[in-house]
Design an enzyme around this catalytic site. Structure first.
Site, PDB file in Angstrom:
ATOM      1  N   HIS A 240      34.856  32.070  38.508  1.00  0.00           N
ATOM      2  CA  HIS A 240      35.540  32.342  39.770  1.00  0.00           C
ATOM      3  C   HIS A 240      35.570  31.096  40.626  1.00  0.00           C
ATOM      4  CE1 HIS A 240      36.953  34.844  43.114  1.00  0.00           C
ATOM      5  NE2 HIS A 240      36.229  34.043  43.875  1.00  0.00           N
TER       6      HIS A 240
ATOM      7  N   ASP B  82      35.444  47.017  48.673  1.00  0.00           N
ATOM      8  CA  ASP B  82      35.780  45.653  49.092  1.00  0.00           C
ATOM      9  C   ASP B  82      37.224  45.568  49.559  1.00  0.00           C
ATOM     10  OD1 ASP B  82      35.428  42.726  49.299  1.00  0.00           O
ATOM     11  OD2 ASP B  82      37.005  42.772  47.783  1.00  0.00           O
TER      12      ASP B  82
ATOM     13  N   ARG C   7      38.686  43.241  57.640  1.00  0.00           N
ATOM     14  CA  ARG C   7      38.234  41.903  58.052  1.00  0.00           C
ATOM     15  C   ARG C   7      39.415  41.035  58.439  1.00  0.00           C
ATOM     16  NH1 ARG C   7      35.278  39.741  53.115  1.00  0.00           N
ATOM     17  NH2 ARG C   7      35.102  37.848  54.374  1.00  0.00           N
TER      18      ARG C   7
ATOM     19  N   SER D  86      31.980  40.064  49.000  1.00  0.00           N
ATOM     20  CA  SER D  86      33.330  40.386  48.530  1.00  0.00           C
ATOM     21  C   SER D  86      33.545  39.827  47.123  1.00  0.00           C
ATOM     22  CB  SER D  86      34.355  39.813  49.513  1.00  0.00           C
ATOM     23  OG  SER D  86      35.662  40.016  49.050  1.00  0.00           O
TER      24      SER D  86
ATOM     25  N   LYS E 210      33.030  42.258  43.123  1.00  0.00           N
ATOM     26  CA  LYS E 210      34.048  42.355  42.079  1.00  0.00           C
ATOM     27  C   LYS E 210      33.539  41.770  40.765  1.00  0.00           C
ATOM     28  CE  LYS E 210      36.861  40.606  45.107  1.00  0.00           C
ATOM     29  NZ  LYS E 210      37.959  40.159  45.995  1.00  0.00           N
TER      30      LYS E 210
END
Lengths: 438, 438
Positions: free
Chosen positions: B82, B161, B168, B183, B187
């Site tokens: 990621h 999320d 947010r 967040s 995931k």
């Protein structure tokens, strides 16, 4: 204007302009800005605070969100008085008629009791028929004819505050100096009185627990008043113990009536009432100096004119004034029970929160909005902080209408008192007198 | 459990238990807790932060709010990768097939581009027919057959999320280390891979502008992974300039294909891909040491197996793999325009945000969710930070399909470059490698 950008600026410690605060607060009132954005902004205000300018702008935006009373038709300066809320604090019922009897109109808008603090409106409703919901026109008219009025906050005044307050209540954003100050002062500004005397409580029975927190709140409210062209004095006063010896609605009406008759049963209540009343008279120009103000006050108590003014106020608002002269006609409770001292010594703690909780359990107050109230019940304190006590002597008397609630109140009150072997001076009643620099 | 009490505790700097966070976050997802209470809590989290324990609890609650993939049927450890988002960052398109070609399954869930950062899914959709919306079953199956999958975040994974993020976005509570970390990691945890390699960008083209902020975010995500029993390494990498020389969807696919063919046109992209791939191989046990990992990587690039894996991945997800072998078949833009150097010297700034904004104006990215994308357009950088340049020499080439947008992009790019008289070293690409202490 993107609301998220306004929230972000406050989050980073910046300030919003008056136009931006208007977009946010008035937009919220009109339903254009959703609760969730306002909630985030409220928490950012709790975090970052507000500069005096920003706070004055916010308060003005809130004050201008609804109707604003015009008291200029009176032809003289009216005064308003506000307490941040305490236990056994029936000062308004003494001060309002007292100052009015000295020739200064008093325009007092009050709230209901909620949580631990009592409400002036609830106390007055111990008098059968008394109406607290006056229209703006009725309010101004009675101020002209009687010179004194105590009514409920009109929903037309500062409606943005009403909507913000409901949101603060459920988002843990009540405890913030700028948010408290703007809430109080927006209603005072919309109420129209050019002179405002504030009583900011501090101590274990107040929202502001320390003197420095109370001073901070007082300073913020004074600065708002100054920015709005009002004359404001704030007193920081003690709430380490209940102010008067009575906690409960009819009990507090009786105590106020006794004080207006010159009784010195409750010296702290009487002292605070005199201090606040003298300030109101001085600011309104009704007395040239403190000595002159205290002379007027002493006379109004002595000659019965202050008591007569309370009678007139009650009658003007549809209430039966008979109990003002015959307090024994006020609602009384069926059961009495003394709370005995557990030992010998000196009273080191008389916890106002515990006393308030006991009174609420008896039915004197509300735990939630909409709870009903029993005017007769409450707690009568026999001793104040620092008093010598002997084992078994009554520290308080419970006035109850229900055996189970009496038992619960007794248990709560058992924890309200601490007896120490050595005496200690109670804290002074008047901690500070504060006003804007000329 | 009164939600206002939970908000108040966070407001005062306290921590919530896992059960309390579940009541709040899962209650929000189910619609039992209103947005305004969650918004106040989010802002209180921005203010007070979270302890590592509380953050791990929050992330677990979010990960458990929906479906959680079970990759155990693979029979070997899968890895996930990621990036926190950068400009010209097409690393995933290189790393995923490269690592898979070395025998380690890569389960990559990606997002769309939003704001300045590009999205892997948008890039892959430059290939006609490519499907990004796989079901959980398809995702796991392709991981078994091809060994590599790049799909969109399923709305079934960590749905809490999604709901929190939307809130947010409109309450200025995006910029918070614990909220970003939870967040991302919720995931990743729901995605099921036991090994996670994170690329935390820092610099003017990243959300985290400073290395210390990026390290703080990396530490928070590593701690969450550790608490959840995952193996996590985070790299803090440079985003002071675009990573690769191409910014735009088809342009970045072409650059990734070139890199997989062994081109050294974009040395920074290739270096980062090698570093991340080596870490993934090491953590998965596919190589005994860094040298062994780099040997595997070099072979997969040399023998064409990495490129073949990308071809297989594209075909498995319904895309036309022809452009992998004939990149000239990728969408191309009608107009080209060079951006000339304004003077002689050395490139001291290549502002990734300005480059990204120019690419977005051309149609390569989204300013708002739902904006459509032109795969062909973008910016091709001719020079990197520190390069010597002479007046009039092209610093970049704009690929456009619209004259007006071309002119706007040209104006934006004019501000992207700063030429200094003296050379300066560009910042190192890999700023830090961080993992949990054993």
């Amino acid at each position: 204007m993107a609301v998220a950008e306004l929230i972000d600026r406050k989050r980073l410690g910046g300030r919003l302009t008056r136009a931006e605060l208007h977009a946010l607060v008035d937009g919220h009132l009109r339903g254009d800005v959703p609760d969730y954005q306002v909630a985030a902004w409220l928490m950012a205000v709790c975090w970052r605070g507000m500069s005096p300018d920003e706070l004055a702008d916010l308060t003005m935006v809130m004050a201008e969100s609804g109707r604003q009373l015009d008291l200029s038709s009176l032809g003289q300066l009216a005064v308003d008085k506000h307490s941040t809320g305490g236990v056994g604090d029936t000062t308004s019922l003494v001060v309002v008629p007292l100052v009015a009897a000295c020739g200064v109109p008093v325009a007092k808008m009050s709230g209901r009791g909620l949580g631990f603090s009592g409400g002036t409106l609830d106390k007055l409703e111990s008098l059968p028929g008394f109406r607290v919901d006056l229209s703006a026109e009725q309010f101004v008219e009675q101020l002209g004819t009687v010179g004194a009025v105590i009514a409920g906050q009109s929903p037309e005044l500062a409606p943005a505050d009403g909507k913000l307050y409901a949101l603060r209540d459920v988002t843990a954003t009540v405890a913030s100096v700028p948010l408290i100050a703007s809430s109080v002062m927006s209603k005072k500004l919309a109420g129209g009185a050019p002179i405002i005397v504030l009583d900011v409580k501090c101590g274990r029975g107040a929202f502001m627990q320390t003197e420095s927190e109370a001073r901070e709140l007082a300073e913020a409210m004074i600065a708002i008043g100054q920015a709005a062209g009002r004359i404001v004095t704030a007193f920081v006063t003690d709430m380490e113990q209940p102010l008067g010896s009575m906690v409960g609605n009819a009990l507090e009406v009786r105590q106020a009536v006794n004080a207006l008759r010159g009784s010195t049963d409750s010296p702290r209540l009487l002292e605070l009432a005199r201090v606040l009343a003298a300030e109101m008279l001085l600011l309104a120009g009704a007395a040239p100096d403190p000595e002159g103000a205290h002379h007027l006050i002493a006379r109004a108590l002595r000659d019965g004119s202050a008591l007569a003014k309370l009678r007139d106020l009650v009658a003007a608002q549809g209430g039966d004034p008979t109990p003002i002269d015959r307090p024994e006609q006020l609602p009384t409770a069926r059961l009495r029970r003394a709370v005995p001292a557990s030992g010998d010594g000196y009273l080191a703690v008389v916890d106002p929160l515990a006393v308030a909780r006991a009174a609420n359990r008896l039915g004197a107050g509300r735990e939630r909005k909409g709870d009903s109230i029993d005017p007769a019940v409450g707690v009568e304190l026999s001793k104040s902080l620092g008093s010598p006590v002997t084992r078994g002597e009554p520290l308080a008397v419970i006035h109850a209408n229900d055996d189970a609630r009496l038992a619960e109140a007794l248990a709560l009150l058992a924890g309200a008192f601490v007896i120490a072997p050595e005496p200690a001076d109670p804290p002074p009643l008047i901690r500070a007198r504060m006003s804007a620099e000329a």
